[in-house]
Design a protein around this motif. Structure first.
Motif, mmCIF file in Angstrom:
data_model
loop_
_atom_site.group_PDB
_atom_site.id
_atom_site.type_symbol
_atom_site.label_atom_id
_atom_site.label_comp_id
_atom_site.label_asym_id
_atom_site.label_seq_id
_atom_site.Cartn_x
_atom_site.Cartn_y
_atom_site.Cartn_z
ATOM 1 N N MET A 1 30.968 39.491 -17.399
ATOM 2 C CA MET A 1 31.294 39.757 -18.800
ATOM 3 C C MET A 1 32.056 41.061 -18.976
ATOM 4 O O MET A 1 32.812 41.215 -19.936
ATOM 5 C CB MET A 1 30.013 39.788 -19.631
ATOM 6 N N ALA A 2 31.859 42.026 -18.087
ATOM 7 C CA ALA A 2 32.508 43.331 -18.228
ATOM 8 C C ALA A 2 33.985 43.234 -17.877
ATOM 9 O O ALA A 2 34.399 42.410 -17.063
ATOM 10 C CB ALA A 2 31.818 44.354 -17.328
ATOM 11 N N THR A 3 34.790 44.076 -18.494
ATOM 12 C CA THR A 3 36.210 44.152 -18.168
ATOM 13 C C THR A 3 36.376 44.723 -16.772
ATOM 14 O O THR A 3 35.857 45.796 -16.456
ATOM 15 C CB THR A 3 36.948 45.048 -19.181
ATOM 16 N N LEU A 4 37.118 44.006 -15.923
ATOM 17 C CA LEU A 4 37.213 44.397 -14.523
ATOM 18 C C LEU A 4 37.911 45.742 -14.357
ATOM 19 O O LEU A 4 37.557 46.524 -13.460
ATOM 20 C CB LEU A 4 37.956 43.320 -13.733
ATOM 21 N N ILE A 5 38.880 46.059 -15.214
ATOM 22 C CA ILE A 5 39.558 47.354 -15.106
ATOM 23 C C ILE A 5 38.575 48.482 -15.399
ATOM 24 O O ILE A 5 38.546 49.504 -14.704
ATOM 25 C CB ILE A 5 40.767 47.399 -16.056
ATOM 26 N N ALA A 6 37.750 48.311 -16.443
ATOM 27 C CA ALA A 6 36.750 49.336 -16.761
ATOM 28 C C ALA A 6 35.753 49.489 -15.620
ATOM 29 O O ALA A 6 35.378 50.611 -15.249
ATOM 30 C CB ALA A 6 36.026 48.971 -18.059
ATOM 31 N N MET A 7 35.316 48.374 -15.045
ATOM 32 C CA MET A 7 34.384 48.448 -13.926
ATOM 33 C C MET A 7 35.040 49.055 -12.697
ATOM 34 O O MET A 7 34.385 49.727 -11.904
ATOM 35 C CB MET A 7 33.848 47.053 -13.607
ATOM 36 N N ALA A 8 36.346 48.835 -12.525
ATOM 37 C CA ALA A 8 37.047 49.448 -11.394
ATOM 38 C C ALA A 8 37.059 50.969 -11.526
ATOM 39 O O ALA A 8 36.928 51.693 -10.526
ATOM 40 C CB ALA A 8 38.470 48.906 -11.313
ATOM 41 N N ILE A 9 37.203 51.465 -12.752
ATOM 42 C CA ILE A 9 37.154 52.920 -12.963
ATOM 43 C C ILE A 9 35.768 53.460 -12.614
ATOM 44 O O ILE A 9 35.625 54.525 -12.009
ATOM 45 C CB ILE A 9 37.535 53.245 -14.418
#
Length: 320
Positions: free
Chosen positions: A140-148
């Motif tokens: 559910m989380a945005t992958l770009i945000a999780m990548a940060i």
């Protein structure tokens, strides 16, 4: 034969019976109007498919045969020169190899872990909703945000991962700047992100298995949980497993976000993948024609991989 059966189902007032009762010319006119109505109802779907799927693919294929650069006012037809240049480009082969390695790690890792998590959750007595939500959060989380977030966790000096390694006496690592580790770190993040999605699919498949099959296996002297899984659960999960493998393979080939945020294809092209190469050529070097050629090869690989997996795995699938 089928028409007569349909007439019997519909009775004397069925459309086929009515059309036979009419004169030949009028019957043909009725059938023509029915066919025109069917085509009219299908037209919006066909138009959307052409506009959103077939059209863009044909446009990319046509663009790959030109020397077009982003922002240029003109272009020239150069045939297959972009493809010849691509097959002679070392960066393309590196990105292709990195993509295949990434897919080879993420697909089996996420499929097996997703299946294992689904089996553990379904076998548990309580807290199923909680564990399903926890494992599904990365999806559910945005992958770009999780990548940060992962970038901070993998920081060589104050990252949480290295701090935990220090507690057990293991030397810290440069996870994202070491060419020997970076691609495998991205693959681990890819597995982490895909496990929850695969878990949900496997849970749906496990719940749909008839319970009487387990009762029959137990009556036949199969008390072991492993044997029940091997003889009942795994064969009955064949269609779900085929779907999960194909979808995970396609999603793995489309890896871009983590590469763009965490490594930019480095160090020294160690994490360069096909989609990132296409992005760099098209939007950093403005070589749109060359980027389109890479896109065509990318689509061909995805299509080939999907067809091979379906043809190979479908023979081993047990459909209920």
């Amino acid at each position: 034969m089928a028409d007569h059966a349909l007439d019997r189902q519909l009775g004397d007032n069925g459309p086929l019976a009515l059309s036979r009762a009419m004169p030949a010319g009028i019957g043909r006119w009725v059938r023509l109007r029915q066919a025109m109505a069917a085509y009219a109802l299908c037209t919006p779907a066909v138009v959307l498919m052409v506009a959103l799927l077939v059209g863009p693919i044909l446009a990319v294929m046509a663009l790959s045969l030109t020397d077009y650069q982003l922002g240029a006012k003109s272009l020239a037809l150069i045939g297959f020169e972009n493809y010849a240049q691509m097959f002679g480009d070392r960066v393309f082969w590196i990105s292709l190899a990195n993509t295949l390695i990434y897919v080879a790690i993420v697909v089996p890792g996420s499929v097996l872990l997703g299946l294992g998590v689904a089996l553990l959750i379904e076998a548990g007595e309580g807290g199923k909703a909680f564990y399903r939500a926890v494992f599904f959060l990365p999806v559910m989380a945005t992958l770009i945000a999780m990548a940060i977030v992962w970038e901070f966790m993998l920081h060589p000096q104050f990252g949480l991962v290295n701090l935990l390694l220090k507690l057990v006496g293991i030397a810290p690592q440069n996870w994202l700047t070491d060419g020997d580790l970076a691609l495998y770190v991205l693959a681990a993040i890819g597995i982490w992100q895909a496990v929850g999605f695969n878990m949900v699919l496997f849970l749906a498949g496990i719940v749909s298995i008839p319970r009487f099959l387990y009762d029959a296996a137990e009556m036949d002297g199969v008390p072991s949980a492993w044997e029940r899984f091997r003889l009942v659960t795994w064969p009955m999960l064949g269609p779900v497993t085929l779907f999960v493998v194909v979808i995970t393979s396609i999603r793995s080939f489309q890896v871009f976000d983590t590469v763009h945020v965490l490594t930019k294809g480095g160090p020294n092209k160690a994490t360069e993948v096909l989609l990132y190469t296409m992005y760099a050529e098209g939007f950093e070097f403005f070589r749109s024609g060359y980027a389109a050629a890479i896109t065509v090869i990318f689509l061909a690989f995805v299509l080939l991989l999907t067809v091979v997996k379906i043809r190979f795995l479908d023979k081993k699938v047990h459909y209920q």
